[in-house]
Design a protein around this motif. Structure first.
Motif, PDB file in Angstrom:
ATOM      1  N   TYR A  13       0.843  -1.184   0.000  1.00  0.00           N
ATOM      2  CA  TYR A  13       0.000   0.000   0.000  1.00  0.00           C
ATOM      3  C   TYR A  13       0.882   1.239   0.000  1.00  0.00           C
ATOM      4  O   TYR A  13       1.910   1.281   0.683  1.00  0.00           O
ATOM      5  CB  TYR A  13      -0.905   0.019   1.237  1.00  0.00           C
ATOM      6  CG  TYR A  13      -1.937  -1.072   1.233  1.00  0.00           C
ATOM      7  CD1 TYR A  13      -3.220  -0.830   0.757  1.00  0.00           C
ATOM      8  CD2 TYR A  13      -1.645  -2.341   1.703  1.00  0.00           C
ATOM      9  CE1 TYR A  13      -4.186  -1.828   0.764  1.00  0.00           C
ATOM     10  CE2 TYR A  13      -2.603  -3.344   1.705  1.00  0.00           C
ATOM     11  CZ  TYR A  13      -3.857  -3.074   1.232  1.00  0.00           C
ATOM     12  OH  TYR A  13      -4.806  -4.058   1.231  1.00  0.00           O
ATOM     13  N   THR A  14       0.464   2.263  -0.727  1.00  0.00           N
ATOM     14  CA  THR A  14       1.175   3.537  -0.702  1.00  0.00           C
ATOM     15  C   THR A  14       0.792   4.282   0.576  1.00  0.00           C
ATOM     16  O   THR A  14      -0.185   3.915   1.248  1.00  0.00           O
ATOM     17  CB  THR A  14       0.801   4.406  -1.918  1.00  0.00           C
ATOM     18  OG1 THR A  14      -0.587   4.754  -1.820  1.00  0.00           O
ATOM     19  CG2 THR A  14       1.074   3.677  -3.230  1.00  0.00           C
ATOM     20  N   ASP A  15       1.532   5.340   0.875  1.00  0.00           N
ATOM     21  CA  ASP A  15       1.211   6.144   2.060  1.00  0.00           C
ATOM     22  C   ASP A  15      -0.182   6.746   1.951  1.00  0.00           C
ATOM     23  O   ASP A  15      -0.917   6.815   2.938  1.00  0.00           O
ATOM     24  CB  ASP A  15       2.244   7.256   2.246  1.00  0.00           C
ATOM     25  CG  ASP A  15       3.584   6.721   2.722  1.00  0.00           C
ATOM     26  OD1 ASP A  15       3.609   5.614   3.301  1.00  0.00           O
ATOM     27  OD2 ASP A  15       4.596   7.416   2.518  1.00  0.00           O
ATOM     28  N   GLU A  17      -2.763   5.487   0.322  1.00  0.00           N
ATOM     29  CA  GLU A  17      -3.750   4.424   0.539  1.00  0.00           C
ATOM     30  C   GLU A  17      -3.862   4.076   2.024  1.00  0.00           C
ATOM     31  O   GLU A  17      -4.962   3.867   2.538  1.00  0.00           O
ATOM     32  CB  GLU A  17      -3.382   3.179  -0.269  1.00  0.00           C
ATOM     33  CG  GLU A  17      -3.528   3.360  -1.766  1.00  0.00           C
ATOM     34  CD  GLU A  17      -2.948   2.199  -2.546  1.00  0.00           C
ATOM     35  OE1 GLU A  17      -3.520   1.884  -3.600  1.00  0.00           O
ATOM     36  OE2 GLU A  17      -1.925   1.610  -2.117  1.00  0.00           O
TER      37      GLU A  17
END
Length: 129
Positions: A13-15, A17
């Motif tokens: 997951y990205t920051d 998300e």
């Protein structure tokens, strides 16, 4: 080996998300974030170990351990080098570290960090009783 690939092949997951998930479910967001951080550290350790870099000499390792030892001595703890076994370093925590509930954290966040900053090819630091 295919099972190992599955273990380390989840979607990251990205920051952004994780921030959005945190708004909906903070406990789940923290769990995912912690798991991702652990997997990234493991992948970095495996990559460093696979570079074929030779293990550090005992003298080099003792120098790195001396920095960690100074931190432990502040609270009455101590450590000694037991052995270097491939990419695993075994130490013995002594003094106030024996029986201390924080000794596990000190081993990970003080001793292992001091060693792995200088020698990324070391994959694990263990306490030997």
């Amino acid at each position: 080996m295919a099972d190992d690939a599955k273990t380390y092949d989840p979607p990251f997951y990205t920051d952004e998300e994780l921030d959005a998930l945190y708004e909906r479910d903070p406990v789940e967001a923290m769990r995912i974030s912690r798991r991702q951080a652990m997997m990234l550290r493991e992948l970095e350790a495996r990559a460093a170990a696979s570079t074929g870099a030779p293990p550090p000499s005992e003298a080099e390792l003792r120098d790195a351990l001396e920095r960690a030892r100074r931190v432990l001595l502040r609270d009455g703890g101590d450590l000694e080098l037991v052995e270097i076994a491939g990419t695993v370093v075994r130490v013995r925590l002594k003094g106030n570290c024996v029986g201390c509930p924080r000794s596990v954290l000190d081993l990970k966040h003080v001793v292992e960090r001091a060693i792995r900053q200088q020698f990324p090819q070391i994959t694990k630091v263990e306490n030997t009783f």
